[in-house]
Motif scaffolding. Sequence first.
Motif, PDB file in Angstrom:
ATOM      1  N   ALA A  44       0.739  -1.186  -0.038  1.00  0.00           N
ATOM      2  CA  ALA A  44      -0.067  -0.101   0.008  1.00  0.00           C
ATOM      3  C   ALA A  44       0.803   1.309  -0.006  1.00  0.00           C
ATOM      4  O   ALA A  44       2.018   1.394   0.649  1.00  0.00           O
ATOM      5  CB  ALA A  44      -0.795   0.033   1.384  1.00  0.00           C
ATOM      6  N   TRP A  45       0.346   2.264  -0.728  1.00  0.00           N
ATOM      7  CA  TRP A  45       1.245   3.545  -0.582  1.00  0.00           C
ATOM      8  C   TRP A  45       0.636   4.305   0.597  1.00  0.00           C
ATOM      9  O   TRP A  45      -0.594   4.280   0.840  1.00  0.00           O
ATOM     10  CB  TRP A  45       1.051   4.337  -1.601  1.00  0.00           C
ATOM     11  N   ARG A  46       1.401   4.445   1.544  1.00  0.00           N
ATOM     12  CA  ARG A  46       1.004   5.129   2.908  1.00  0.00           C
ATOM     13  C   ARG A  46       1.652   6.784   2.810  1.00  0.00           C
ATOM     14  O   ARG A  46       2.507   7.025   2.330  1.00  0.00           O
ATOM     15  CB  ARG A  46       1.076   4.414   4.070  1.00  0.00           C
ATOM     16  N   LEU A  47       0.886   7.495   3.497  1.00  0.00           N
ATOM     17  CA  LEU A  47       1.105   9.135   3.512  1.00  0.00           C
ATOM     18  C   LEU A  47       2.113   8.765   4.826  1.00  0.00           C
ATOM     19  O   LEU A  47       1.751   8.448   5.845  1.00  0.00           O
ATOM     20  CB  LEU A  47       0.049   9.962   3.815  1.00  0.00           C
ATOM     21  N   SER A  48       3.132   9.609   4.781  1.00  0.00           N
ATOM     22  CA  SER A  48       4.279   9.514   5.913  1.00  0.00           C
ATOM     23  C   SER A  48       3.735  10.845   6.617  1.00  0.00           C
ATOM     24  O   SER A  48       4.451  11.930   6.164  1.00  0.00           O
ATOM     25  CB  SER A  48       5.638   9.437   5.324  1.00  0.00           C
ATOM     26  N   VAL A 108      -3.353   5.074   4.355  1.00  0.00           N
ATOM     27  CA  VAL A 108      -3.446   4.265   3.100  1.00  0.00           C
ATOM     28  C   VAL A 108      -4.099   5.118   2.043  1.00  0.00           C
ATOM     29  O   VAL A 108      -5.133   5.798   2.266  1.00  0.00           O
ATOM     30  CB  VAL A 108      -3.973   2.920   3.178  1.00  0.00           C
ATOM     31  N   LEU A 109      -3.255   5.730   1.047  1.00  0.00           N
ATOM     32  CA  LEU A 109      -3.541   6.520  -0.149  1.00  0.00           C
ATOM     33  C   LEU A 109      -3.882   5.626  -1.332  1.00  0.00           C
ATOM     34  O   LEU A 109      -4.729   6.084  -2.156  1.00  0.00           O
ATOM     35  CB  LEU A 109      -2.880   7.489  -0.670  1.00  0.00           C
ATOM     36  N   ALA A 110      -3.243   4.540  -1.449  1.00  0.00           N
ATOM     37  CA  ALA A 110      -3.445   3.466  -2.593  1.00  0.00           C
ATOM     38  C   ALA A 110      -3.009   2.146  -2.280  1.00  0.00           C
ATOM     39  O   ALA A 110      -2.098   2.032  -1.412  1.00  0.00           O
ATOM     40  CB  ALA A 110      -2.829   4.062  -3.743  1.00  0.00           C
ATOM     41  N   TYR A 116      -9.708   6.232  -0.166  1.00  0.00           N
ATOM     42  CA  TYR A 116     -10.558   7.281   0.000  1.00  0.00           C
ATOM     43  C   TYR A 116     -10.115   8.454   0.009  1.00  0.00           C
ATOM     44  O   TYR A 116     -10.754   9.396  -0.670  1.00  0.00           O
ATOM     45  CB  TYR A 116     -11.517   6.778   0.978  1.00  0.00           C
ATOM     46  N   HIS A 117      -9.395   9.004   0.862  1.00  0.00           N
ATOM     47  CA  HIS A 117      -8.858   9.996   1.391  1.00  0.00           C
ATOM     48  C   HIS A 117      -8.403  10.982   0.193  1.00  0.00           C
ATOM     49  O   HIS A 117      -8.834  12.053  -0.021  1.00  0.00           O
ATOM     50  CB  HIS A 117      -7.899   9.894   2.363  1.00  0.00           C
ATOM     51  N   LEU A 118      -7.576  10.258  -0.738  1.00  0.00           N
ATOM     52  CA  LEU A 118      -7.086  10.970  -1.665  1.00  0.00           C
ATOM     53  C   LEU A 118      -7.975  11.224  -2.813  1.00  0.00           C
ATOM     54  O   LEU A 118      -7.952  12.329  -3.263  1.00  0.00           O
ATOM     55  CB  LEU A 118      -5.796   9.987  -2.377  1.00  0.00           C
TER      56      LEU A 118
END
Length: 282
Positions: free
Chosen positions: A142-146, A187-189, A197-199
């Motif tokens: 998953a791509w996560r926002l740091s 999680v962004l993707a 959802y958020h992105l």
Amino acid sequence: MSGFTTRFAPSPTGYLHRGHAFSALTAHQAALEAQGRFLLRVEDIDRTRSRPEFEASILEDLAWLGLTWEAPVRRQSEHMAHYAAALEQLAGRGVIYRCFRTRREVADAIASAPHGPMEAFTGAPLPADEEARRIAAGEGFAWRLSLSAAEAALGGFGDLWFLETGAGPAGEAGAIVARPQVGGDVVLARKDVGVAYHLAVVVDDALQGVTHVIRGHDLFEAAHVQRLLQALLQLPTPTYRHHGLLTGPDGRRYAKRDQAETLRALRERGVTAEDLRRDLGF
């Protein structure tokens, strides 16, 4: 027509219920009172649960309620390139990382956090050689926002705030200082799903010119991380208006599992749109 633009954005993963009707009517009435725009957006990025029959039912239910909206309806599944571009922009700023942990591993990490299981998950990118090995092996990620990288990129979160004209779960209102930490490294993707959802919501609201986000206060905490994404992507921040949630006789809020309270079921029992609107305070 004023510059006021709001939206109702259901997911076609089930039939609409009373709670959805209240939220849609609230947003629609706000647009009418402001002589603004009301948009319908279908948030169908959950490919495993979204169904065409549920989307068709959404349109039927809202029309039955007497709502009108601008055409065309935006379907998230048709705009994946927009989300990919935003993700690439975040990658260019160095504020996202690949996370190879499974959902169970993330849950275990949260449960073992120093301050207890309520702490949000935060992680870090793997060493480059290990990441390359796992990518080559085809492992999911998953791509996560740091949060730490985002805080560094913005020089801190102190200037992040949003205007709440409704109320959060604890009555929060007015100028709210954003606390992105409540969501952790969200999680962004995912590798197998182009966006989360958020992105998607942040990108859609900006592209559609949404000035006022009107939704249930169960999504109040989401505004904190969405405000951070708006800052990182240099997108406008809408005004937020969160409202209370309807509950059934058992005190639990309505959910898609409550088949007896879907709008379809109400119609079958002879409830008219006028009856429901009156019952909901419209």
